[in-house]
Design an enzyme around this catalytic site. Structure first.
Site, PDB file in Angstrom:
ATOM      1  N   GLU A 244      38.787  40.670  32.412  1.00 25.39           N
ATOM      2  CA  GLU A 244      38.362  41.343  31.170  1.00 25.39           C
ATOM      3  C   GLU A 244      37.365  40.411  30.508  1.00 25.39           C
ATOM      4  O   GLU A 244      37.727  39.315  30.086  1.00 25.39           O
ATOM      5  CB  GLU A 244      39.558  41.559  30.230  1.00 25.39           C
ATOM      6  CG  GLU A 244      40.642  42.474  30.775  1.00 25.39           C
ATOM      7  CD  GLU A 244      40.243  43.939  30.777  1.00 25.39           C
ATOM      8  OE1 GLU A 244      39.206  44.297  30.169  1.00 25.39           O
ATOM      9  OE2 GLU A 244      40.966  44.730  31.399  1.00 25.39           O
ATOM     10  N   CYS A 278      35.688  41.520  21.773  1.00 26.53           N
ATOM     11  CA  CYS A 278      34.906  41.831  22.982  1.00 26.53           C
ATOM     12  C   CYS A 278      34.323  43.239  22.930  1.00 26.53           C
ATOM     13  O   CYS A 278      33.260  43.494  23.479  1.00 26.53           O
ATOM     14  CB  CYS A 278      35.784  41.673  24.209  1.00 26.53           C
ATOM     15  SG  CYS A 278      37.343  42.545  24.050  1.00 26.53           S
TER      16      CYS A 278
HETATM   17  P1  NAD Z   1      36.114  31.323  27.939  1.00 25.46           P
HETATM   18  O1  NAD Z   1      35.722  31.985  29.214  1.00 25.46           O
HETATM   19  O2  NAD Z   1      35.352  30.126  27.520  1.00 25.46           O
HETATM   20  O3  NAD Z   1      37.631  30.865  28.010  1.00 25.46           O
HETATM   21  C1  NAD Z   1      38.667  31.752  28.332  1.00 25.46           C
HETATM   22  C2  NAD Z   1      39.775  31.007  29.034  1.00 25.46           C
HETATM   23  O4  NAD Z   1      39.287  30.533  30.283  1.00 25.46           O
HETATM   24  C3  NAD Z   1      40.259  29.774  28.269  1.00 25.46           C
HETATM   25  O5  NAD Z   1      41.660  29.701  28.374  1.00 25.46           O
HETATM   26  C4  NAD Z   1      39.599  28.632  29.013  1.00 25.46           C
HETATM   27  O6  NAD Z   1      40.311  27.431  28.943  1.00 25.46           O
HETATM   28  C5  NAD Z   1      39.614  29.171  30.440  1.00 25.46           C
HETATM   29  N1  NAD Z   1      38.640  28.511  31.316  1.00 25.46           N
HETATM   30  C6  NAD Z   1      37.429  28.010  30.978  1.00 25.46           C
HETATM   31  N2  NAD Z   1      36.839  27.460  32.057  1.00 25.46           N
HETATM   32  C7  NAD Z   1      37.685  27.625  33.109  1.00 25.46           C
HETATM   33  C8  NAD Z   1      37.644  27.271  34.490  1.00 25.46           C
HETATM   34  N3  NAD Z   1      36.596  26.617  35.010  1.00 25.46           N
HETATM   35  N4  NAD Z   1      38.686  27.610  35.267  1.00 25.46           N
HETATM   36  C9  NAD Z   1      39.743  28.270  34.749  1.00 25.46           C
HETATM   37  N5  NAD Z   1      39.850  28.620  33.449  1.00 25.46           N
HETATM   38  C10 NAD Z   1      38.836  28.308  32.627  1.00 25.46           C
HETATM   39  O7  NAD Z   1      36.101  32.458  26.836  1.00 25.46           O
HETATM   40  P2  NAD Z   1      36.406  32.293  25.280  1.00 25.46           P
HETATM   41  O8  NAD Z   1      35.223  31.666  24.645  1.00 25.46           O
HETATM   42  O9  NAD Z   1      37.742  31.665  25.084  1.00 25.46           O
HETATM   43  O10 NAD Z   1      36.543  33.814  24.820  1.00 25.46           O
HETATM   44  C11 NAD Z   1      35.479  34.584  24.392  1.00 25.46           C
HETATM   45  C12 NAD Z   1      35.036  35.531  25.497  1.00 25.46           C
HETATM   46  O11 NAD Z   1      36.116  36.352  25.903  1.00 25.46           O
HETATM   47  C13 NAD Z   1      33.967  36.499  25.033  1.00 25.46           C
HETATM   48  O12 NAD Z   1      32.971  36.599  26.029  1.00 25.46           O
HETATM   49  C14 NAD Z   1      34.705  37.819  24.906  1.00 25.46           C
HETATM   50  O13 NAD Z   1      33.909  38.956  25.044  1.00 25.46           O
HETATM   51  C15 NAD Z   1      35.701  37.710  25.987  1.00 25.46           C
HETATM   52  N6  NAD Z   1      36.818  38.611  25.744  1.00 25.46           N
HETATM   53  C16 NAD Z   1      36.975  39.716  26.524  1.00 25.46           C
HETATM   54  C17 NAD Z   1      38.006  40.606  26.276  1.00 25.46           C
HETATM   55  C18 NAD Z   1      38.202  41.828  27.117  1.00 25.46           C
HETATM   56  O14 NAD Z   1      39.284  42.366  27.081  1.00 25.46           O
HETATM   57  N7  NAD Z   1      37.219  42.273  27.865  1.00 25.46           N
HETATM   58  C19 NAD Z   1      38.887  40.368  25.231  1.00 25.46           C
HETATM   59  C20 NAD Z   1      38.702  39.244  24.460  1.00 25.46           C
HETATM   60  C21 NAD Z   1      37.670  38.352  24.720  1.00 25.46           C
END
Ligand code: NAD
Length: 471
Positions: A244, A278
């Protein structure tokens, strides 16, 4: 919460004495908590515990799973006030909204699964075959900070209901509600090892989780960039993935729509959680000859959204969740000015009276050009782009003109026309004339917004493998 300095592994709170991550209060910038920046060993222990617990939990009865989820639901209700305040402080969502959404939605979602489970067909007949739906295995859940408990619940509830075991790595910026969840689950009859929580950074514990051979599925919510890394890692080991990711959703206001109602609905949606949503409707498409009127209406709507202390009951617009996110959004507002779009409300300066905390002014750009960076890239802040279009075909082309496809809206006085246009949008959901959010309907993205679906029976099916017995 007494366990913030620990991880929850194999039914035990395990002490951690290594480095920690600071958790900040969005409205003040103060450090309000510290959680483990765990190492790869802790993650491996948690995966081993989930792996060991899988054989028994995958064979557990539906009654046993339902009982645990009922206990979870009761715990979420009981601790709702604490959850709302915790997320309000971490993320900056005003307390009134946080109470309804950040604390209310997790309980509502759990309830939808409790209602669905007794009738869910875990096996069905197909000619001479019995088709069985079996749990996929150990699931790694990785979640973001914007709706920190809701996104966890959307994964762990259907995973546990399916008979999977889980290792959760919550977001660094807003991890505390995951600890409340772990404390609630610790008080239920869930066998040890079925749910595990390891706090830490994506690049270390997250990386271990997505690459470990015992993990058969990664369910991820977060940025499209990280989702791409997960898809690559999963491909090496043929893991199942549910992703997502980001969005840049369009609200298409057709010429016959009630412009005032459509603009109000779009602005409210765009600014929810200070734009850190999002599905936010961040691109408002309006007939070219009504562009200026739409901008005036949007300006009036954002003027009612003065940023303020999220803990106050009357606040409608809170701060952003982190200094990094605030700076990123301000850079986008500056980019919008540089790209030559018309700044009609807000701007890059800090809002008056908000010298502490991560506040940004609600900002509206008019005459935004399709294809520009401001129009294409996810900002994740309170920034609305107003885009003029020539005719219906032009509006559909612009709406579908990004790599994303998570949400959308269509407004028209003619419900059939609105539905026809909605059916042409390449996106996972469309709100037609402000239709209500439905926690039973599938949620997910087209294109770079995602793979797979959450919510309802579609959310449960993500965690099930299909087996045919030919009889
Ligand atoms: P992010 O991708 O930076 O982080 C999300 C998670 O991924 C965190 O727990 C982070 O620690 C982990 N992560 C980061 N690098 C990683 C790696 N190399 N390996 C494994 N895990 C890793 O996102 P964010 O800044 O926390 O959240 C914002 C984003 O989330 C926005 O783009 C938003 O649109 C999206 N989002 C999508 C939905 C949906 O349902 N489509 C819902 C909420 C947020």
């Amino acid at each position: 919460m007494n366990n913030l300095s620990k991880n929850y592994i194999n039914g035990e709170w395990v002490n951690w004495s290594g480095p920690t991550l600071d958790v900040h209060e969005a409205g003040t910038g103060d450090v309000i908590a510290k959680v483990p920046a765990s190492g790869r060993d802790e993650m491996e222990q948690a995966i081993a515990a989930a792996d060991a617990a899988f054989a028994d939990w995958s064979e557990s009865s539906l009654d046993q799973r339902i009982k645990v989820l009922e206990q979870l639901h009761a715990g979420l209700k009981e601790r709702a006030g604490e959850i709302a305040e915790t997320v309000c402080r971490e993320v900056g969502m005003p307390i009134k909204l946080a109470t309804g959404i950040q604390a209310g939605l997790p309980a509502t979602i759990t309830k939808t699964y409790l209602k669905m489970l007794p009738d869910f067909p875990f096996s069905e007949q197909c000619g001479n075959s019995e088709v069985q739906y079996a749990p996929v295995g150990v699931v790694g859940c990785i979640t973001p900070w914007n709706y920190p408990l809701h996104q966890v619940i959307l994964k762990i509830v259907p995973a546990i209901a399916a008979g999977c075991t889980v290792v959760l790595k919550p977001a660094e910026i807003a991890p505390q509600s995951a600890y409340i969840l772990a404390e609630i689950l610790d008080g239920t009859d869930l066998p040890k090892g079925v749910f595990n929580l390891v706090s830490g950074e994506g690049q270390t514990v997250g990386d271990t989780l997505i690459k470990h051979p015992a993990v058969r599925m990664v369910s991820f919510t977060g940025s499209t960039r990280t989702g791409g890394l997960i898809a690559h890692a999963a491909a090496d080991d043929f893991k199942r993935i549910a992703l997502e990711m980001g969005g840049k959703s369009a609200s298409v206001i057709l010429p016959d729509a009630d412009l005032a109602a459509a603009v109000k609905g779009t602005v409210n949606n765009c600014l929810l959680n200070s734009g850190q949503t999002c599905t936010a409707l961040t691109r408002m498409l309006v007939p070219a000859d009504r562009h200026d009127e739409a901008c005036e209406l949007a300006t009036a709507a954002v003027a009612r959204m003065t940023p303020g202390n999220p803990l106050e009951a009357t606040t409608r617009l809170g701060p952003l969740a982190s200094a990094q996110q605030r700076d990123k959004v301000i850079d986008y507002i500056k980019l919008g000015i540089e790209e030559g779009h018309t700044l009609v409300a807000g701007g890059p300066e800090a809002p008056e009276g908000c010298d502490k905390g991560y506040f940004v002014k609600a900002t509206v750009f008019g005459n935004v050009k399709p294809g520009s960076r401001l129009e294409q890239e996810e900002i994740f802040g309170p920034v609305l782009c107003v885009i003029p279009y020539q005719d219906e075909a032009d509006a559909i082309r612009i709406a579908n003109g990004t790599q994303y496809g998570l949400s959308g809206a269509v407004w028209s006085a003619d419900a059939d026309r609105a539905k026809k246009v909605a059916s042409k949008l390449r996106t996972g959901q469309v709100f037609v004339n402000g239709g209500d959010f439905n926690p039973l309907a599938p949620f997910g993205g087209f294109g770079h917004s995602g793979i797979g679906r959450e919510f309802g029976k579609w959310g449960l099916e993500e965690f099930l493998e299909v087996r045919s017995l030919q009889l």
